[in-house]
Design a protein around this motif. Structure first.
Motif, PDB file in Angstrom:
ATOM      1  N   PRO A   2       0.826  -1.213   0.000  1.00 37.42           N
ATOM      2  CA  PRO A   2       0.000   0.000   0.000  1.00 37.42           C
ATOM      3  C   PRO A   2       0.864   1.267   0.000  1.00 37.42           C
ATOM      4  O   PRO A   2       1.898   1.323   0.653  1.00 37.42           O
ATOM      5  CB  PRO A   2      -0.815  -0.115   1.281  1.00 37.42           C
ATOM      6  CG  PRO A   2      -0.216  -1.219   2.074  1.00 37.42           C
ATOM      7  CD  PRO A   2       0.561  -2.082   1.155  1.00 37.42           C
ATOM      8  N   LYS A   3       0.379   2.250  -0.735  1.00 39.62           N
ATOM      9  CA  LYS A   3       1.088   3.530  -0.802  1.00 39.62           C
ATOM     10  C   LYS A   3       0.378   4.532   0.112  1.00 39.62           C
ATOM     11  O   LYS A   3      -0.854   4.605   0.130  1.00 39.62           O
ATOM     12  CB  LYS A   3       1.082   4.032  -2.240  1.00 39.62           C
ATOM     13  CG  LYS A   3       1.923   5.279  -2.448  1.00 39.62           C
ATOM     14  CD  LYS A   3       1.893   5.692  -3.922  1.00 39.62           C
ATOM     15  CE  LYS A   3       2.198   7.169  -4.044  1.00 39.62           C
ATOM     16  NZ  LYS A   3       1.859   7.712  -5.350  1.00 39.62           N
ATOM     17  N   VAL A   4       1.177   5.249   0.864  1.00 37.60           N
ATOM     18  CA  VAL A   4       0.636   6.245   1.799  1.00 37.60           C
ATOM     19  C   VAL A   4       1.282   7.593   1.480  1.00 37.60           C
ATOM     20  O   VAL A   4       2.474   7.662   1.181  1.00 37.60           O
ATOM     21  CB  VAL A   4       0.943   5.844   3.260  1.00 37.60           C
ATOM     22  CG1 VAL A   4       0.487   6.920   4.240  1.00 37.60           C
ATOM     23  CG2 VAL A   4       0.283   4.502   3.594  1.00 37.60           C
ATOM     24  N   THR A   5       0.487   8.640   1.530  1.00 43.01           N
ATOM     25  CA  THR A   5       1.019   9.990   1.288  1.00 43.01           C
ATOM     26  C   THR A   5       0.783  10.865   2.517  1.00 43.01           C
ATOM     27  O   THR A   5      -0.334  10.911   3.042  1.00 43.01           O
ATOM     28  CB  THR A   5       0.344  10.630   0.063  1.00 43.01           C
ATOM     29  OG1 THR A   5       0.630   9.818  -1.079  1.00 43.01           O
ATOM     30  CG2 THR A   5       0.857  12.042  -0.181  1.00 43.01           C
ATOM     31  N   TRP A   6       1.847  11.502   2.969  1.00 42.37           N
ATOM     32  CA  TRP A   6       1.740  12.479   4.053  1.00 42.37           C
ATOM     33  C   TRP A   6       1.778  13.879   3.431  1.00 42.37           C
ATOM     34  O   TRP A   6       2.680  14.167   2.635  1.00 42.37           O
ATOM     35  CB  TRP A   6       2.901  12.344   5.030  1.00 42.37           C
ATOM     36  CG  TRP A   6       2.867  11.106   5.872  1.00 42.37           C
ATOM     37  CD1 TRP A   6       2.337  10.982   7.120  1.00 42.37           C
ATOM     38  CD2 TRP A   6       3.412   9.813   5.551  1.00 42.37           C
ATOM     39  NE1 TRP A   6       2.504   9.686   7.587  1.00 42.37           N
ATOM     40  CE2 TRP A   6       3.153   8.952   6.640  1.00 42.37           C
ATOM     41  CE3 TRP A   6       4.079   9.284   4.423  1.00 42.37           C
ATOM     42  CZ2 TRP A   6       3.548   7.619   6.658  1.00 42.37           C
ATOM     43  CZ3 TRP A   6       4.468   7.949   4.442  1.00 42.37           C
ATOM     44  CH2 TRP A   6       4.202   7.134   5.545  1.00 42.37           C
ATOM     45  N   ILE A   7       0.829  14.704   3.771  1.00 37.50           N
ATOM     46  CA  ILE A   7       0.843  16.095   3.308  1.00 37.50           C
ATOM     47  C   ILE A   7       1.221  16.964   4.495  1.00 37.50           C
ATOM     48  O   ILE A   7       0.515  16.999   5.515  1.00 37.50           O
ATOM     49  CB  ILE A   7      -0.517  16.505   2.725  1.00 37.50           C
ATOM     50  CG1 ILE A   7      -0.872  15.585   1.542  1.00 37.50           C
ATOM     51  CG2 ILE A   7      -0.489  17.978   2.290  1.00 37.50           C
ATOM     52  CD1 ILE A   7      -2.201  15.900   0.890  1.00 37.50           C
TER      53      ILE A   7
END
Lengths: 105, 407
Positions: A2-7
């Motif tokens: 799974p890919k996770v993005t932190w903004i």
């Protein structure tokens, strides 16, 4: 994986693939995401891995457990309905694409 | 060439110090030296989820392996510093090499107190839990049916006992004092954990003084108590405290006294030499203090980094600690030393409770068992220098969250 993005609060984005089963505090630390600290190593004692789950993802990540809910009372940044402690969210295929907003601390 | 800042000790404090130096804009050469072969890692899980094999080692790393190169930190592992010369401003290493420093930080940590050889401390089957090597040595031996003796009823011993009991070992804890947690918690907290361990089948013997560990052919077979009792055992965990690693500093003529003495800016008695973490002793609220805690390792190391960069304020910690045993999470805010009395407050869930420590009319610490709200509010109040009255705590109808306004 799974890919996770932190903004980040300044708009910068960091994305990473996270092994299923790993929690998103350790994933943030492993990917040098600033302001996700995780002093207690993920044992619900420091509230320094506070994130805001993107509204579109909140239902999929689930609601905080009792202890987490209590620890959210003492986060440095303001608690919102999207607040979670990221050490309590585990990466999984269902969360592929997950977006987390990192508070300004 | 510019001399580097050198950090001796690659644990939680060393890593935090290096990280903060870079975050504060220190761009010069930075060397970190560690005696162990592993990159800086978290020690608390060693006696908990690492020993139980629920977490693999890579997940204990404080920073990912590539971080040190990214941050231009020259990390040297498996290296022992053997001498420090404050006048020459040099460190000598085990291989005879010498390094000049511009500034030096000692984050050397602590080592477990061991039983002397004549008391059986060197027998095979006797362990301490401080390093990943310690935990790796004991973990494969935790097999159902084996008999584990835990010497010392402090947190490390209780955590080891909990892991072993959950794996089906027959566990006995012996504590020389009249109760477990005697040095660190109130009797009511000790009562809570005694009952918890007994519920899981652990035998706790208090006021039980060890005479020696017995062995055959160099292998542990059991323990002889001072009262003559013999306790058979296959394994023993010795959890009788830790000793600060202040030898290098002491040999170099720095002021030490059960820890390297530092001032509010983490400066030792030698110029441009700082110390932080388990190895350091400082004055806090008028009392000589040495804290054995991740909180202090990180916060004091970050304070030392700031001091190296010119900051002048005094370190004023807000200590917090935790322990995991079975399905109970203990969270501690503050430091209960010198407490006069305490108030037990039942929690809202099964097994949840908190113990609030007072000195005169001031709240000084909280032990919270499966009660994160009590912990969190206690921590906030202590950080804000505020208190909650004994009567409010004792009243179960008090909504603690009301005290958060204004913190």
């Amino acid at each position: 994986m799974p890919k996770v993005t932190w903004i980040l609060h300044d708009g910068r984005q960091i994305s990473a693939e996270v092994a299923a089963g790993h929690n998103l505090m350790e994933a943030a630390v492993a990917n040098s995401v600033p302001d996700v600290i995780g002093e207690c190593g993920g044992c619900l004692s420091c509230a320094t891995c506070h994130v805001y789950v993107d509204a579109a993802w909140y239902e999929k990540t689930g609601r905080p457990g009792d202890m987490e809910n209590e620890m959210l009372e003492i986060t440095s940044a303001e608690r919102t309905p999207m607040s979670r402690l990221s050490c309590q969210i585990k990466a999984s295929e269902e969360l592929d694409g997950l977006i987390l907003h990192v508070p300004d601390i | 060439m510019v001399d580097p800042i050198v950090i001796i000790g690659a644990g939680q404090a060393g890593a935090a110090l290096a990280s903060r130096l870079r975050a504060l804009g220190y761009a010069g050469p930075l060397v970190m030296v560690g005696e162990e072969s592993a990159l800086p890692y978290q020690r608390p899980p060693l006696s908990k989820k690492y020993m139980s094999r629920e977490l693999e080692f890579a997940r204990l790393l404080i920073r990912p392996p590539g971080w040190y190169e990214d941050q231009r930190i020259d990390i040297r592992l498996d290296v022992t510093a053997t001498a420090l010369s404050p006048t020459e401003r040099t460190i000598t290493f085990g291989d005879g090499s010498v390094l000049r420093y511009a500034k030096l930080a000692l984050t050397t940590g602590a080592r477990p107190r061991r039983l002397p050889t004549e008391a059986g401390g060197d027998l095979s089957g006797v362990f301490t839990i401080r390093t990943v090597a310690d935990a790796d040595a004991i973990a494969p031996l935790l097999e159902p049916g084996k008999r584990l003796l835990v010497i010392g009823g402090g947190y490390i011993g209780l955590e080891g006992a909990a892991v072993a009991a959950a794996k089906g070992l027959a566990v006995t804890i012996i504590e020389v004092a009249d109760r477990i947690l005697q040095r660190v918690a109130a009797p009511v907290t000790a009562d809570y954990f005694r009952a918890l361990h007994r519920k899981h089948g652990v035998v706790i013997r208090e006021s039980a003084a060890l005479d020696h560990l017995a062995g055959e052919a160099g292998r542990l077979t059991g323990a002889r108590l001072k009262d003559g009792t013999h306790l058979p055992a296959d394994l023993a965990i010795v959890g009788i405290g830790i000793i600060p690693n202040d030898d290098l500093a002491h040999a170099a003529g720095l002021a030490v006294n059960n820890g390297i003495l530092i001032d509010g800016s983490c400066r030792t008695s030698a110029p441009d030499v700082y110390a932080a973490g388990d190895c350091a002793r400082f004055q806090w609220r008028g009392i000589s203090t040495r804290l054995e805690a991740v909180q202090n390792a990180i916060d004091q190391a970050e304070h030392a980094a700031a001091a190296m960069m010119g900051a002048e304020d005094d370190y004023d910690p807000a200590p917090w600690f935790w322990s995991d045993q079975y399905d109970v999470k203990l969270q501690i805010a503050g430091l209960n030393r010198g407490y006069a009395d305490c108030v037990m407050r039942p929690g809202k869930r099964e097994q949840s409770a908190s113990v609030w420590y007072y000195r005169e009319d001031r709240l000084i610490a909280v032990d919270a068992m499966n009660d994160a709200l009590a912990y969190g509010i206690g921590k906030k109040m202590l950080e804000a220098g505020r208190s909650i009255s004994r009567s409010a705590i004792a009243d179960p109808s008090t909504d603690l969250r009301l005290f958060l306004s204004g913190t």
